[in-house]
Design a protein around this motif. Structure first.
Motif, mmCIF file in Angstrom:
data_model
loop_
_atom_site.group_PDB
_atom_site.id
_atom_site.type_symbol
_atom_site.label_atom_id
_atom_site.label_comp_id
_atom_site.label_asym_id
_atom_site.label_seq_id
_atom_site.Cartn_x
_atom_site.Cartn_y
_atom_site.Cartn_z
ATOM 1 N N VAL A 38 2.492 84.837 8.278
ATOM 2 C CA VAL A 38 3.358 83.951 8.652
ATOM 3 C C VAL A 38 2.967 82.598 7.402
ATOM 4 C CG1 VAL A 38 2.967 81.780 9.939
ATOM 5 C CG2 VAL A 38 2.591 83.737 10.722
ATOM 6 N N LYS A 39 4.328 82.628 6.995
ATOM 7 C CA LYS A 39 4.620 81.801 5.722
ATOM 8 C C LYS A 39 5.469 80.052 6.386
ATOM 9 C CE LYS A 39 4.858 81.819 0.668
ATOM 10 N NZ LYS A 39 5.440 83.169 -0.535
ATOM 11 N N ASN A 40 4.700 78.913 6.210
ATOM 12 C CA ASN A 40 5.784 77.968 6.718
ATOM 13 C C ASN A 40 6.623 78.499 7.248
ATOM 14 O OD1 ASN A 40 4.776 76.955 4.114
ATOM 15 N ND2 ASN A 40 6.539 78.089 2.522
ATOM 16 N N ASN A 41 5.976 78.752 8.462
ATOM 17 C CA ASN A 41 6.694 79.011 9.824
ATOM 18 C C ASN A 41 7.580 79.712 10.024
ATOM 19 O OD1 ASN A 41 4.524 77.061 11.624
ATOM 20 N ND2 ASN A 41 6.581 74.759 11.310
ATOM 21 N N ASN A 42 8.095 80.720 9.332
ATOM 22 C CA ASN A 42 8.719 82.221 8.993
ATOM 23 C C ASN A 42 7.912 82.943 9.348
ATOM 24 O OD1 ASN A 42 10.973 80.488 8.142
ATOM 25 N ND2 ASN A 42 10.114 80.279 5.744
ATOM 26 N N ARG A 79 5.534 76.055 19.774
ATOM 27 C CA ARG A 79 6.987 75.900 20.793
ATOM 28 C C ARG A 79 7.501 76.320 19.818
ATOM 29 N NH1 ARG A 79 6.136 73.528 25.946
ATOM 30 N NH2 ARG A 79 4.162 72.372 24.932
ATOM 31 N N LEU A 80 7.694 77.845 19.327
ATOM 32 C CA LEU A 80 8.639 78.597 18.524
ATOM 33 C C LEU A 80 9.007 80.203 19.525
ATOM 34 C CD1 LEU A 80 7.930 77.589 14.899
ATOM 35 C CD2 LEU A 80 9.510 76.309 16.047
ATOM 36 N N ARG A 81 10.530 79.764 19.366
ATOM 37 C CA ARG A 81 10.739 81.352 20.208
ATOM 38 C C ARG A 81 11.927 81.971 19.095
ATOM 39 N NH1 ARG A 81 12.647 79.776 25.849
ATOM 40 N NH2 ARG A 81 14.701 79.514 24.912
ATOM 41 N N ASN A 82 13.484 81.238 18.960
ATOM 42 C CA ASN A 82 13.797 81.813 18.597
ATOM 43 C C ASN A 82 13.708 81.759 16.981
ATOM 44 O OD1 ASN A 82 16.237 82.141 20.465
ATOM 45 N ND2 ASN A 82 16.035 80.440 21.213
ATOM 46 N N PHE A 83 14.651 82.817 16.499
ATOM 47 C CA PHE A 83 14.336 83.424 14.990
ATOM 48 C C PHE A 83 15.409 83.684 14.257
ATOM 49 C CE2 PHE A 83 9.942 82.785 16.357
ATOM 50 C CZ PHE A 83 9.076 82.138 15.023
ATOM 51 N N HIS A 84 16.160 83.482 13.721
ATOM 52 C CA HIS A 84 17.108 84.058 12.726
ATOM 53 C C HIS A 84 17.079 85.039 11.996
ATOM 54 C CE1 HIS A 84 19.643 80.581 14.188
ATOM 55 N NE2 HIS A 84 18.654 80.178 13.838
ATOM 56 N N ILE A 85 16.893 85.896 12.230
ATOM 57 C CA ILE A 85 17.085 87.323 10.649
ATOM 58 C C ILE A 85 17.475 87.588 9.536
ATOM 59 C CG2 ILE A 85 16.763 89.689 10.847
ATOM 60 C CD1 ILE A 85 17.011 90.154 13.497
ATOM 61 N N HIS A 86 16.929 87.201 8.416
ATOM 62 C CA HIS A 86 17.626 87.079 6.906
ATOM 63 C C HIS A 86 17.144 87.840 5.843
ATOM 64 C CE1 HIS A 86 19.014 83.180 7.510
ATOM 65 N NE2 HIS A 86 18.286 82.725 8.408
ATOM 66 N N ILE A 87 17.171 88.539 4.683
ATOM 67 C CA ILE A 87 17.572 89.148 4.373
ATOM 68 C C ILE A 87 16.910 89.158 2.669
ATOM 69 C CG2 ILE A 87 17.646 91.472 2.323
ATOM 70 C CD1 ILE A 87 17.541 91.964 6.122
ATOM 71 N N GLU A 88 16.452 89.250 2.060
ATOM 72 C CA GLU A 88 15.420 88.467 0.897
ATOM 73 C C GLU A 88 15.548 89.936 0.249
ATOM 74 O OE1 GLU A 88 15.202 86.812 -2.254
ATOM 75 O OE2 GLU A 88 14.885 84.716 -0.502
ATOM 76 N N GLU A 89 16.563 89.924 -0.888
ATOM 77 C CA GLU A 89 16.422 90.896 -1.649
ATOM 78 C C GLU A 89 15.459 90.892 -3.443
ATOM 79 O OE1 GLU A 89 20.929 93.140 -1.996
ATOM 80 O OE2 GLU A 89 21.320 90.650 -2.308
ATOM 81 N N GLY A 90 14.991 89.941 -3.437
ATOM 82 C CA GLY A 90 14.677 89.302 -4.923
ATOM 83 C C GLY A 90 13.094 89.951 -4.359
ATOM 84 N N GLU A 91 13.071 90.032 -2.623
ATOM 85 C CA GLU A 91 11.007 89.804 -3.124
ATOM 86 C C GLU A 91 11.216 91.314 -1.912
ATOM 87 O OE1 GLU A 91 8.963 87.357 -0.700
ATOM 88 O OE2 GLU A 91 10.111 85.861 -1.679
ATOM 89 N N LYS A 92 12.429 91.642 -1.425
ATOM 90 C CA LYS A 92 12.639 92.783 -1.160
ATOM 91 C C LYS A 92 11.823 92.878 0.521
ATOM 92 C CE LYS A 92 13.405 96.492 -4.066
ATOM 93 N NZ LYS A 92 14.590 97.194 -4.185
#
Length: 98
Positions: A38-42, A79-92
């Motif tokens: 968990v990092k900055n609510n991500n 109260r956070l439940r919906n997340f968008h999935i992203h790809i960070e290529e640089g960090e794999k």
């Protein structure tokens, strides 16, 4: 950061599947151990070196990644439940963003 156009609702599901092309590119295949941090609510998901105290999960069939109960409960209390999935290529990494 590249959005995948996929979302996950952690209040209803405990796992999600990443697109095939990203599984290969990020080296996140079936049987690979990943860390969830968990990092900055991500939620940052990366292949693990198995020398960590972070929450871990094993990639299942077809790239299915299980989000452990501890992580889901943490966001439930915020109260956070919906997340968008992203790809960070640089960090794999896969990033789940609220």
């Amino acid at each position: 950061m590249i959005p995948t156009q996929k979302n996950i609702d952690l209040s209803n599901k405990s796992d999600f599947t990443i697109p095939v092309k990203w599984k290969r590119k990020l080296h996140i295949e079936e049987g690979v151990t990943v860390t969830l941090r968990v990092k900055n609510n991500n939620i940052v998901i990366k292949p693990s070196d198995n020398k960590t105290h972070d929450v871990m999960s094993t990639v299942g069939r077809k790239g299915r990644i299980y989000v452990p109960k501890e992580t889901r409960d943490y966001f439930k209390h915020k109260r956070l439940r919906n997340f968008h999935i992203h790809i960070e290529e640089g960090e794999k990494a896969i990033i789940l963003k609220p």
